[in-house]
Design a protein around this motif. Structure first.
Motif, PDB file in Angstrom:
ATOM      1  N   PRO A 192       0.819  -1.225   0.000  1.00 33.55           N
ATOM      2  CA  PRO A 192       0.000   0.000   0.000  1.00 33.55           C
ATOM      3  C   PRO A 192       0.852   1.274   0.000  1.00 33.55           C
ATOM      4  CG  PRO A 192      -0.906  -1.584   1.551  1.00 33.55           C
ATOM      5  CD  PRO A 192       0.397  -2.163   1.070  1.00 33.55           C
ATOM      6  N   ASP A 222       3.735   1.787  -1.320  1.00 30.54           N
ATOM      7  CA  ASP A 222       4.233   2.029  -2.681  1.00 30.54           C
ATOM      8  C   ASP A 222       3.145   2.652  -3.560  1.00 30.54           C
ATOM      9  OD1 ASP A 222       6.755   1.047  -2.133  1.00 30.54           O
ATOM     10  OD2 ASP A 222       6.356  -0.952  -2.932  1.00 30.54           O
ATOM     11  N   VAL A 223       1.892   2.275  -3.308  1.00 25.60           N
ATOM     12  CA  VAL A 223       0.779   2.834  -4.089  1.00 25.60           C
ATOM     13  C   VAL A 223       0.610   4.316  -3.761  1.00 25.60           C
ATOM     14  CG1 VAL A 223      -1.686   2.691  -4.552  1.00 25.60           C
ATOM     15  CG2 VAL A 223      -0.352   0.594  -4.212  1.00 25.60           C
ATOM     16  N   VAL A 224       0.702   4.648  -2.474  1.00 24.80           N
ATOM     17  CA  VAL A 224       0.604   6.059  -2.073  1.00 24.80           C
ATOM     18  C   VAL A 224       1.703   6.859  -2.774  1.00 24.80           C
ATOM     19  CG1 VAL A 224       0.774   7.674  -0.149  1.00 24.80           C
ATOM     20  CG2 VAL A 224      -0.453   5.509   0.148  1.00 24.80           C
ATOM     21  N   ALA A 277       3.241   6.119  -5.523  1.00 19.58           N
ATOM     22  CA  ALA A 277       3.026   6.159  -6.976  1.00 19.58           C
ATOM     23  C   ALA A 277       1.897   7.107  -7.352  1.00 19.58           C
ATOM     24  CB  ALA A 277       2.739   4.750  -7.503  1.00 19.58           C
ATOM     25  N   ALA A 278       0.935   7.296  -6.439  1.00 21.85           N
ATOM     26  CA  ALA A 278      -0.203   8.168  -6.753  1.00 21.85           C
ATOM     27  C   ALA A 278       0.166   9.643  -6.664  1.00 21.85           C
ATOM     28  CB  ALA A 278      -1.373   7.865  -5.809  1.00 21.85           C
TER      29      ALA A 278
END
Lengths: 410, 410
Positions: A289, A291-293, A295-296
């Motif tokens: 998660p 990494d998603v933050v 990337a966003a």
């Protein structure tokens, strides 16, 4: 001196941009999983001593191979601290000097995560101290701006300004703004989450190390050079581990000027489990998660031309001056984004991180700094570092404060 | 009647659990991409009329094949509304009756997203109305609880309680708590984000449809049966599209009792771009940030045994009563989690959504409700629906209010 910088993201690229002005090294190789990114960062310097190569920072064997191929004498780790173990191990095996800007990660105490320490920042690296020292090999850890310049300030205050120190408190604040984004952190969100949501570490001479709930002990600290007052809260940081090892004092803290909105965002990420690094199953794909933050959000290294303002890193020291009187001094380093963009094409926060290991490498190249073992910045004489920082055109500042009210400027 | 329920998540499984008490259907097949999940949900009912099969809801051909294999006469879509297009198309091609509980998604107005409507909820389905009607085929859209029971309440008020209606406002609130979680939504976070961060839709007779900023027009609405006052804000919802098509009034709104913490969470997700559905590159994998948020949180359907409290869905109607006097009436449906867990093993929110399509299917099976075209719940007589809901042991309530102060209970 032949340098391998592992990681050519914002900080790695800024290291190359800053180093190109100096003559102390023969070659500087940027190594990155993305070789094209490394080559592009090297090409932007226009300095033919600087090149870019492929290097998988998660693979110690691969790093050793790059060190050997390029006959590197010094390895600077410019990756996020998850990657410290393989890079640190590779430097050890290759017998070269190691530098980093953040230490191996902590792990919470399993039963009392907000009271007692578990594994501490840097524990894994300090465990190797004796072996490095026995072989005369140096690991200079935590030599960015914070940790790094902040630790040099602590040593400098102890050596030249104070006869007895009560508290050493690192304080970081900025007035940076990013045009065109509702929310755009100016430093790695991955690292910011790690620092801010881990239990903040405090050291006291009587009590030893302990931790608190996140965002504890809020205070409004007034930063110099027009930045002004910013709300700061305790966060976990290497200085609290490093400073007591070499500097005599009663208490060490680190507070970060996050501001209310950023604290709210971090609290929400934690509430929803989006700060986590353990991969979760998202419709059949395993992703972290956090990494998603990251990337966003926009890449902080790309925001320099949309940013305005200054960032300040520094150390407030309170105690008794050399004259026997109460003293409170904030030693600091301020960087203006407009200047770093103009001179080196880097935004202020990554530039301010990157200049310090370049200064340290130059001191090592000239033999002014030398040592063996796993050592923090405060293990070395501070004055030559501060002099060389000024020679780079970016001197530190000294802000004398009222010992009765050290949070405010006079 | 032979029913295919597409989707065996929380709502689909609850449909099966509720339907097992009734004799109006011959077979009910749960179809899911995860056939094991569908079979397990079917097995839990202990009803040999109910089975589970593999069915890819994103593939209209696959759905048609399942319809034909099981000779389904009615397809109930229990998936999130992203999957409406293939399921709606499959039912059309197979010539069977279609039901859903949420309509095709909206798209913002490209220039004025918080003022003018773009593509509206259900536009894509209503565009097919004439074709369905011409063939005598029925699509009963929005027949969950909201939309669904809330629309039935609006029609019932218009038919039996009011001579002229000013405003019809759907209001949803709960006092549900989930033990052991700092944050655990009781309904699909994917759908909640979609509803709450899209520009809220309002209809007025004079002005037509328009949208506002998210979370507009906050009001504290007092819910009955001990739930009490909850802060409600405008969100996008199907009732605002459906009610004006069949019920004469001046204004239609939908407000959701989100509470302050939930609104803060949704604002932060939006600020960070974590509400988005467009896949982003996360270290080489393409993932939708909103799917990651959903995956990081506990599955609401699994929380029933940790939940306590009640959920209330209803419609506040203001205007002139049949007696010519000002009138304000809140028609509502309250469900207690303790009872739905005990009786059907489902948590309250999914159970309250699921009971309404089962009631509607029974009315269709008995020929009490019939029609052709793409029709909302308010296109049908309300009284038989309310009577049958009571026969299921879950009657609606009527709360007469002071027309001068309709937000509060008398």
């Amino acid at each position: 001196m032949r340098i391998l910088v592992v990681g050519s993201g914002g900080v790695g690229a800024a290291v190359a941009s800053i180093a190109r002005h100096r003559s102390f090294f023969q070659t500087l190789v940027l190594g990155d999983l993305d070789a094209d990114r490394a080559r592009a960062a090297a090409a932007r310097t226009g300095d033919d001593r600087i090149s870019g190569v492929a290097c998988d920072a998660s693979d110690a064997d691969a790093i050793v191979a790059v060190i050997e191929e390029h006959r590197a004498t010094h390895v600077l780790n410019a990756c996020d601290p998850r990657l410290n173990p393989p890079i640190f191990a590779a430097a050890r095996r290759a017998g070269v000097t190691y530098l980093d800007m953040a230490m191996t990660l902590s792990e919470r105490h399993p039963e009392e995560p907000y009271a007692r320490t578990g594994v501490m920042l840097g524990d894994a690296q300090f465990a190797e101290h004796d072996a490095w020292e026995a072989d005369g090999q140096l690991a200079l850890v935590g030599i960015g701006v914070e940790p790094g310049a902040s630790d040099v300030f602590a040593r400098h205050a102890a050596d030249t300004m104070f006869s007895a120190i009560d508290e050493i408190g690192v304080r970081d604040g900025a007035d940076l703004e990013v045009a065109g984004y509702a929310f755009a952190p100016t430093f790695s969100i991955w690292t910011t989450i790690e620092e801010c949501l881990n239990p903040p570490l405090i050291w006291e001479k009587e009590r030893g190390f302990y931790v608190t709930e996140p965002f504890s002990e809020p205070e409004v600290f007034e930063f110099p050079e027009g930045i002004g007052p910013v709300e700061c809260v305790n966060v976990e940081h290497e200085e609290v581990v490093l400073i007591p090892r070499w500097v005599d004092c009663n208490r060490v803290t680190f507070k970060y000027g996050l501001g209310e909105e950023f604290i709210g965002v971090l609290r929400t990420l934690n509430l929803l489990g989006l700060d986590g690094t353990t991969p979760i199953d998202v419709r059949g794909q395993l992703v972290s998660p956090r990494d998603v933050v990251a990337a966003a959000l926009p890449d902080p290294a790309t925001l320099g031309d949309k940013m305005t303002g200054r960032t300040c890193a520094g150390t407030i020291v309170t105690g008794t001056g050399k004259d026997g009187q109460p003293r409170a001094t904030y030693l600091y380093h301020v960087v203006d984004n407009e200047r770093t963009m103009r001179e080196d094409g880097c935004q202020a926060v990554v530039w301010q991180t990157a200049i310090n290991p370049v200064v340290a490498l130059e001191l090592l190249a000239e033999g002014v700094w030398s040592g063996a073992g796993v050592l923090g910045p405060e293990a070395f004489e501070a004055q030559p570092f501060l002099d060389l920082l000024a020679d780079y055109g970016s001197p530190h500042g000294v802000d004398e404060r009222d010992p009765a009210d050290p949070l405010r400027r006079r």
